[in-house]
Write a protein that holds these residues in place. Sequence first.
Motif, PDB file in Angstrom:
ATOM      1  N   LEU A 267       0.817  -1.220   0.000  1.00  9.05           N
ATOM      2  CA  LEU A 267       0.000   0.000   0.000  1.00  9.05           C
ATOM      3  C   LEU A 267       0.842   1.258   0.000  1.00  9.05           C
ATOM      4  CD1 LEU A 267      -2.754  -1.012   2.597  1.00  9.05           C
ATOM      5  CD2 LEU A 267      -2.929  -1.027   0.100  1.00  9.05           C
ATOM      6  N   ARG A 274       0.136   0.653  -7.592  1.00  8.72           N
ATOM      7  CA  ARG A 274      -0.801  -0.222  -6.890  1.00  8.72           C
ATOM      8  C   ARG A 274      -1.833  -0.786  -7.851  1.00  8.72           C
ATOM      9  NH1 ARG A 274      -1.243   4.139  -3.364  1.00  8.72           N
ATOM     10  NH2 ARG A 274      -3.522   4.227  -3.656  1.00  8.72           N
ATOM     11  N   GLU A 317      -8.193  -2.022  -0.904  1.00 11.86           N
ATOM     12  CA  GLU A 317      -7.182  -1.401  -0.050  1.00 11.86           C
ATOM     13  C   GLU A 317      -7.712  -1.178   1.360  1.00 11.86           C
ATOM     14  OE1 GLU A 317      -5.610   1.984  -2.126  1.00 11.86           O
ATOM     15  OE2 GLU A 317      -4.777   0.752  -3.742  1.00 11.86           O
ATOM     16  N   ARG A 321      -6.139  -2.954   4.880  1.00 11.53           N
ATOM     17  CA  ARG A 321      -5.783  -2.177   6.081  1.00 11.53           C
ATOM     18  C   ARG A 321      -6.469  -2.703   7.341  1.00 11.53           C
ATOM     19  NH1 ARG A 321      -6.785   2.062   2.262  1.00 11.53           N
ATOM     20  NH2 ARG A 321      -4.824   3.049   1.603  1.00 11.53           N
TER      21      ARG A 321
END
Length: 526
Positions: A267, A274, A317, A321
């Motif tokens: 990330l 990405r 994404e 996380r």
Amino acid sequence: MSAVPDVTVVIPVYNTMPYLTACLDSMAAQTIGADRFEVVAVDDGSTDGSDEELDRFAAEHPGLLRVVHQANSGGPAAPCNAALEIARGRYVFFIGSDDYFGPEALERMVDRADELGSDVLLCKMVGVNGRKAPDVFAEDVADAPFPTPELAWALSNTKLFRRELVESEGLRFPEGMAVCSDVPFTLRAMAKASKITIQSDYDSYYAVKRETGGNLIYSTGPVEWVHAAEQIVAAIEDLYGPGPEREALMYRVFSREIAKCVQPQFLTADKSSREKFWEAVAGFCDAHLTEAIRERLPTEKRVRISLAQRREWDRLEDAIREDAPRFLIEDGRVFVRYSGFREGCPDSWYEATAERVIGRLAKGIDPVDLAWAGDRATGFFLEYWFRVPVAGLEPDAVGVSAERLVKAKGPAARRSVPAGEFHVHDVAAEVELRPDGDTTVLAARLPLGDLAGTAGRWSLRGHLAMGPFVYDLPLTAVKGPVERQGRPGNVSVDWGRKSLIVVHSSGKPSLKRRVANLVGLKPSRK
């Protein structure tokens, strides 16, 4: 050295100082006898002094080590192939230049392979510095079937191979792969082997994770991982038709190589890079992901890979996380509420069926308050409130209890137990559930009568039944001050380095103490 040594140890080397020294020293310490093995080390253009270290060791141990120096090729495949061209042993073993052997490793491996007629032998591996070893070494297996779900995870080349098999099958390492070039080689060798043996009675191979994380598997990007996965799939499809054998190997590719592409460290790349990463994953999934494999993946990997295939980059994404997601219990089913849950994505992506979620659950538990309550007339209690990241809990699915500790031992680590095998600990608390959005606050009231009457130490623990498991976790200290009013004189709490709550009791007070309490005097210390 005899004309034909029993085994050639191959060491591909590129910038692995100071770990290389331990690897070489372990060769000199082998008990097999200098006339029964040789070492071929191929330096792939090192720039950190590894090349000089090889030459130093060869000079100090004449006849043991042959060193080949070559220009950098970009990976371990070319050095391994170069070594195979000059290997003379009946067997060949490939070792990473940052790893090392136990002293009896080669002697035990060669003797066992000769005894059983093994074409491939897996020696017991031990992880060092947090590196994981394959989970296949619980017991010795003389003739292991392949492929199986367990051996599908043991496809590195850190094994003993009969060189006659290697040469008759023309086995070499594909040199266009940045990572995992050993997997197609090992896969083909194990598929063609007449006998595969697992040797688990000795710690033969120590697999080291470098402190800098410089091992190739920890420094490779997603595009390279996807390319490696394509080469592995090509080998799988060449060796096996549709069926359970191919399915076991294909599942491993998604659960390992492709799952490595959707990790938090990527990330930090810029947005354009990405999206290139995620598109590589999506394309691979379009070509190879079946619903049967998707269903078998653990929720974390399943959600990330599925969001990548849908090309929902923002949700992907966000999911990457989320290391402490929240959970939903609904009609007996456990859902992990990663990004996209109930927002157009199938519920099946988020359902945890047979997997254990204790690590993610523990990260989301938050202590709220701890206080003493009650009096001598009604009894004393320890009250503890904490928030769990779970909605939909039923009262009979949660509990708090105190587990008596043995001697000087601290609280047991968190653990997951099949639901039918869990037993409540020594002293159970009353627990009230207070739903709060997508979490639940648990208010526990632990009676201290039994604890106060017995000298000892107890771990305060919470347990939650979720799906097929009960999660039993040591509870942690609150951040604020503890209300001391109402505490019986012979009971206290503390917490150590890990902030795990321990209840202490000095037991029933002596007659002198009880009389002193009644009349309000302090007893003599004599």
